[in-house]
Design a protein around this motif. Sequence first.
Motif, PDB file in Angstrom:
ATOM      1  N   LEU A   1      70.295 106.808  82.481  1.00  0.00           N
ATOM      2  CA  LEU A   1      70.057 105.526  83.138  1.00  0.00           C
ATOM      3  C   LEU A   1      68.567 105.260  83.325  1.00  0.00           C
ATOM      4  N   THR A   2      67.809 106.300  83.650  1.00  0.00           N
ATOM      5  CA  THR A   2      66.365 106.133  83.826  1.00  0.00           C
ATOM      6  C   THR A   2      65.697 105.751  82.516  1.00  0.00           C
ATOM      7  N   PHE A   3      66.107 106.405  81.435  1.00  0.00           N
ATOM      8  CA  PHE A   3      65.562 106.049  80.122  1.00  0.00           C
ATOM      9  C   PHE A   3      65.903 104.599  79.782  1.00  0.00           C
ATOM     10  N   LEU A   4      67.135 104.176  80.046  1.00  0.00           N
ATOM     11  CA  LEU A   4      67.536 102.799  79.760  1.00  0.00           C
ATOM     12  C   LEU A   4      66.734 101.814  80.606  1.00  0.00           C
ATOM     13  N   ALA A   5      66.475 102.169  81.865  1.00  0.00           N
ATOM     14  CA  ALA A   5      65.673 101.299  82.731  1.00  0.00           C
ATOM     15  C   ALA A   5      64.244 101.172  82.202  1.00  0.00           C
ATOM     16  N   LEU A   6      63.670 102.287  81.757  1.00  0.00           N
ATOM     17  CA  LEU A   6      62.313 102.249  81.208  1.00  0.00           C
ATOM     18  C   LEU A   6      62.265 101.459  79.900  1.00  0.00           C
ATOM     19  N   PHE A   7      63.275 101.639  79.060  1.00  0.00           N
ATOM     20  CA  PHE A   7      63.317 100.931  77.782  1.00  0.00           C
ATOM     21  C   PHE A   7      63.455  99.424  77.986  1.00  0.00           C
ATOM     22  N   THR A   8      64.400  99.019  78.831  1.00  0.00           N
ATOM     23  CA  THR A   8      64.579  97.581  79.073  1.00  0.00           C
ATOM     24  C   THR A   8      63.369  96.992  79.793  1.00  0.00           C
ATOM     25  N   GLY A   9      62.701  97.797  80.616  1.00  0.00           N
ATOM     26  CA  GLY A   9      61.479  97.331  81.258  1.00  0.00           C
ATOM     27  C   GLY A   9      60.385  97.057  80.248  1.00  0.00           C
ATOM     28  N   ALA A  10      60.321  97.913  79.229  1.00  0.00           N
ATOM     29  CA  ALA A  10      59.317  97.699  78.169  1.00  0.00           C
ATOM     30  C   ALA A  10      59.639  96.441  77.375  1.00  0.00           C
ATOM     31  N   VAL A  11      60.925  96.230  77.091  1.00  0.00           N
ATOM     32  CA  VAL A  11      61.339  95.029  76.363  1.00  0.00           C
ATOM     33  C   VAL A  11      61.014  93.783  77.173  1.00  0.00           C
ATOM     34  N   TRP A  12      61.223  93.850  78.471  1.00  0.00           N
ATOM     35  CA  TRP A  12      60.916  92.721  79.361  1.00  0.00           C
ATOM     36  C   TRP A  12      59.402  92.523  79.482  1.00  0.00           C
ATOM     37  N   GLY A  13      58.664  93.621  79.443  1.00  0.00           N
ATOM     38  CA  GLY A  13      57.218  93.537  79.618  1.00  0.00           C
ATOM     39  C   GLY A  13      56.497  92.828  78.485  1.00  0.00           C
ATOM     40  N   LYS A  14      57.034  92.911  77.269  1.00  0.00           N
ATOM     41  CA  LYS A  14      56.355  92.309  76.120  1.00  0.00           C
ATOM     42  C   LYS A  14      56.174  90.795  76.282  1.00  0.00           C
ATOM     43  N   PRO A  15      57.238  90.005  76.557  1.00  0.00           N
ATOM     44  CA  PRO A  15      57.015  88.564  76.735  1.00  0.00           C
ATOM     45  C   PRO A  15      56.391  88.210  78.077  1.00  0.00           C
ATOM     46  N   THR A  16      56.536  89.101  79.083  1.00  0.00           N
ATOM     47  CA  THR A  16      56.038  88.792  80.423  1.00  0.00           C
ATOM     48  C   THR A  16      54.574  89.180  80.594  1.00  0.00           C
ATOM     49  N   TRP A  17      54.214  90.403  80.178  1.00  0.00           N
ATOM     50  CA  TRP A  17      52.854  90.904  80.348  1.00  0.00           C
ATOM     51  C   TRP A  17      52.034  90.837  79.070  1.00  0.00           C
ATOM     52  N   GLY A  18      52.713  90.616  77.939  1.00  0.00           N
ATOM     53  CA  GLY A  18      52.015  90.603  76.655  1.00  0.00           C
ATOM     54  C   GLY A  18      51.867  91.966  76.037  1.00  0.00           C
TER      55      GLY A  18
END
Length: 250
Positions: free
Chosen positions: A104-121
């Motif tokens: 679950l932690t890995f999935l949270a980190l992975f989805t956070g990275a996916v979310w970070g690309k359009p949000t943080w660039g």
Amino acid sequence: MTWQWFHRLGSPRWFYEKSGNWLPWLTAVTALLLVVGSIWGLAFAPADAKQGNSYRIIYIHMPTAVVSLAGYYVMAISGAVGLIWRMKLAYMMMKSAAIVGAMLTFLALFTGAVWGKPTWGTWWVWDARTAFMVLMLFLYLGVIALQEAYQSHDTATKASAILALVGTVNIPIIYKSVDWWYTLHQPATIKFTSESTIHPSMLYPLLTMIAGVYCLYTVALILYTRAEVLQREKRTKWVQQLVTGAGEAR
């Protein structure tokens, strides 16, 4: 009466037999919550005013992150129970909680990275919360690794339990990291002491998904623990009878 119930809960055989009755109901509830929550959040919740549709990954990212944090306490408490009362089942559940929590932690980190690309660039930023989430992943993996690091099974489980307990210091830091340090992460979305900052039309499907992932965690924890029970108790008479009965049924 309470002590008798506590003693039964510590019995691998009692847990295996009872959990078999719980699984069909838990699985059905889990599937219902996840299907309703994901369709509600991904298809029917309104787009965010600033992030548009990219925010919708919150319906996967936030539930997995929340449950991975709660799951660490499950692992640590199981380890403490094993150390204090020497319950075999507690150690089995600790190992299972480490495996499920790491995923679950890995999935949270992975989805956070996916979310970070359009949000943080960018895919990855070493802000406070991300850094401590990575630390939690390593703590989960450390507990798993310690299970195999010693020839003595008793030493391995005790070392794992101690590491799990020491790592609990990291959990409140993760919770408060967005308040204590300047971070790219947005502040807490769901608040219990004040009004939440998310609109109800987005909040309700998110709560549904959180409930669904909690149920999914419970199902996975039970399944892994049942497998661990069979592995560690394979020399006992009741497991041998169970295996023999399953073979004859085929």
